[in-house]
Write a protein that holds these residues in place. Structure first.
Motif, PDB file in Angstrom:
ATOM      1  N   SER A 120       0.855  -1.181   0.000  1.00 34.99           N
ATOM      2  CA  SER A 120       0.000   0.000   0.000  1.00 34.99           C
ATOM      3  C   SER A 120       0.897   1.239   0.000  1.00 34.99           C
ATOM      4  O   SER A 120       2.027   1.195   0.503  1.00 34.99           O
ATOM      5  N   LEU A 121       0.392   2.305  -0.581  1.00 35.01           N
ATOM      6  CA  LEU A 121       1.171   3.555  -0.595  1.00 35.01           C
ATOM      7  C   LEU A 121       0.234   4.752  -0.632  1.00 35.01           C
ATOM      8  O   LEU A 121      -0.923   4.623  -1.045  1.00 35.01           O
ATOM      9  N   HIS A 122       0.743   5.872  -0.182  1.00 33.92           N
ATOM     10  CA  HIS A 122      -0.017   7.117  -0.195  1.00 33.92           C
ATOM     11  C   HIS A 122       0.427   7.954  -1.382  1.00 33.92           C
ATOM     12  O   HIS A 122       1.591   7.890  -1.783  1.00 33.92           O
ATOM     13  N   SER A 123      -0.505   8.748  -1.934  1.00 31.75           N
ATOM     14  CA  SER A 123      -0.159   9.502  -3.150  1.00 31.75           C
ATOM     15  C   SER A 123       0.912  10.569  -2.886  1.00 31.75           C
ATOM     16  O   SER A 123       1.658  10.928  -3.785  1.00 31.75           O
ATOM     17  N   ALA A 124       1.015  11.074  -1.662  1.00 31.66           N
ATOM     18  CA  ALA A 124       1.965  12.171  -1.422  1.00 31.66           C
ATOM     19  C   ALA A 124       2.919  11.936  -0.259  1.00 31.66           C
ATOM     20  O   ALA A 124       3.986  12.546  -0.210  1.00 31.66           O
ATOM     21  N   LYS A 125       2.555  11.052   0.678  1.00 32.99           N
ATOM     22  CA  LYS A 125       3.369  10.912   1.891  1.00 32.99           C
ATOM     23  C   LYS A 125       4.201   9.635   1.848  1.00 32.99           C
ATOM     24  O   LYS A 125       3.770   8.647   1.260  1.00 32.99           O
ATOM     25  N   PRO A 126       5.363   9.617   2.521  1.00 35.02           N
ATOM     26  CA  PRO A 126       6.192   8.396   2.503  1.00 35.02           C
ATOM     27  C   PRO A 126       5.596   7.256   3.319  1.00 35.02           C
ATOM     28  O   PRO A 126       6.011   6.113   3.171  1.00 35.02           O
ATOM     29  N   PHE A 127       4.625   7.543   4.189  1.00 37.34           N
ATOM     30  CA  PHE A 127       3.865   6.513   4.908  1.00 37.34           C
ATOM     31  C   PHE A 127       2.597   7.188   5.415  1.00 37.34           C
ATOM     32  O   PHE A 127       2.477   8.421   5.343  1.00 37.34           O
ATOM     33  N   PHE A 128       1.654   6.387   5.898  1.00 36.16           N
ATOM     34  CA  PHE A 128       0.366   6.944   6.301  1.00 36.16           C
ATOM     35  C   PHE A 128       0.123   6.681   7.776  1.00 36.16           C
ATOM     36  O   PHE A 128       0.307   5.560   8.250  1.00 36.16           O
TER      37      PHE A 128
END
Ligand SMILES: Cc1cc2nc3c(=O)[nH]c(=O)nc-3n(C[C@H](O)[C@H](O)[C@H](O)COP(=O)(O)OP(=O)(O)OC[C@H]3O[C@@H](n4cnc5c(N)ncnc54)[C@H](O)[C@@H]3O)c2cc1C
Length: 376
Positions: free
Chosen positions: A333-341
């Motif tokens: 999983s990944l966030h569109s702008a942050k290095p982690f959520f």
């Protein structure tokens, strides 16, 4: 199995394991819940590369270096082997050499322990690099290789030694602190840390739906153990990789390389393929990968991706035996702008997920950051 703990950790991937470890080492009682009978998510499907060189300078690079330090302590205490392989990024085109030379000039003052080597310097470091057309490469000492299959299967036993109650085969279906419910049982905890990987549907689905998180599918291959105890040495990457890791975005020369690859290799651009190479404890070579983004993951793998990956690998890698023994895909999983959520959907409930393609690297550093932020 105790029914009450200070901290419930949900998810037995590397983020859940790292959070359970950190909490237990700080003296807290911990119950770790894993839905599967063993974890089968991204953490067991990866290259096992602890890869600080990929992180952008500043906070993320510092977190990766700290994480690496904790990794070595954990692996030593858990009697699990690892290889302090370092890494080599190799160049076969002038533009790749330009990016890597620039990186080797500007990265050390930013805290990266790396240097440019000419072709003979690279070949002194590695028997696995193809000498034909080699222009040089960047050597970095910071990277480690762990065997993800060993680590993810065995760390739960080590956590038990530290007093963590590990509940496998237990999907947490509801958290309403102090209650933590699985399908069949009810537990109590003061705090919960949710490391549910790419499961956005079971816990807090509304929050995940609104969060700009998505999934990425990667195709992977592994050879049989290489003959005669052959050793890869440094983990390897080449020109296509320079487009992906944020660290190389410092380089003003990167744009030219990206333009050439888009023009010359549209088939690689289509599936965002690059090639990383690592070795497992039994001597097998792990090769990959591609990037296909979207919430719905195609369960069918594409032969075309494997062929392109292998063709690229053969352009810079010399192996005694290239025959593929295993193929699989992984999803992170990944966030569109942050290095982690991170999120706190309810008091005392902390979601930590989506470290993208760097979760192995960041895991223990991220867990330390989470634990430092909790009011305990
Ligand atoms: C092919 C591939 C290669 C990669 N290579 C690298 C690499 O070399 N280096 C690197 O740094 N990173 C790498 N990554 C990224 C890294 O693997 C991930 O970022 C990391 O594994 C994510 O860990 P996680 O614990 O968040 O997720 P996961 O490993 O997916 O674990 C989540 C776990 O939570 C469990 N779970 C979910 N919901 C519940 C619930 N409600 N109750 C109980 N259990 C639940 C799941 O069953 C799962 O086991 C790679 C990823 C892939 C896919």
């Amino acid at each position: 199995m105790p029914r009450r703990a200070k901290i419930a950790v949900i998810g037995g991937g590397i983020l859940g394991l790292a959070h359970a470890y950190t909490a237990a080492r700080r003296g807290h009682s911990v119950t770790l819940f894993e839905r599967g009978h063993a974890a089968t998510g991204a953490s067991i499907r990866n290259f096992g590369m602890i890869w600080p060189i990929g992180q952008p300078p500043g906070e993320m690079h510092q977190m990766a270096l700290r994480s690496r330090e904790i990794w070595t302590e954990v692996l030593s205490s858990a009697r699990l082997s690892y290889l302090p392989t370092g890494s080599l990024h190799v160049a076969y085109h002038d533009d790749e050499a330009e990016v890597l030379r620039e990186f080797a000039a500007i990265a050390p003052p930013a805290g990266y322990n790396c240097e440019w080597l000419d072709a003979s310097g690279v070949l002194e470091r590695s028997d696995a690099v193809q000498p034909r057309g080699l222009k040089g490469g960047v050597w970095s000492a910071a990277e480690l290789t762990v065997d993800p299959r060993l680590v993810i299967r065995r760390l739960p036993s080590y956590l038990r030694e530290l007093g963590v109650a590990v509940k496998s085969g237990s999907a947490v279906t509801r958290i309403d602190l102090p209650r933590v419910e699985t399908g069949a049982e009810s537990f109590e905890a003061d705090l919960a840390v949710v490391c549910s990987g790419d499961d956005f549907e079971t816990l807090f689905p509304g929050l995940f739906r609104a969060s700009e998180l998505t999934r990425c599918k990667l195709q992977m291959m592994r050879t049989a153990p290489q003959p005669g105890g052959w050793q890869l040495g440094p983990a390897l990457a080449a020109g296509l990789t320079l487009r992906f890791y944020k660290a190389f975005q410092m380089c003003t020369t990167l744009g030219k390389l990206k333009e050439r690859i888009t023009l010359e290799k549209p088939e690689y651009e289509k599936y965002l393929i690059h090639v990383l190479v690592s070795q497992t404890a039994d001597g097998a070579i792990t090769l990959g990968d591609s990037h296909e983004y979207g919430a719905a993951v195609d369960i069918f793998d594409k032969a075309e991706i494997d062929e392109l990956t292998m063709r690229e690998a053969e352009s810079f890698l010399r192996l005694p035996d290239f025959r593929v023994a295993e193929r699989w895909h992984g999803v992170y999983s990944l966030h569109s702008a942050k290095p982690f959520f991170e999120a706190e959907p309810a008091p005392g409930v902390h979601i930590v997920t989506a470290p993208g393609g760097s979760g192995m690297t960041l895991s223990f550093g991220l867990a330390e950051r989470t634990m430092n932020g909790l009011s305990l």
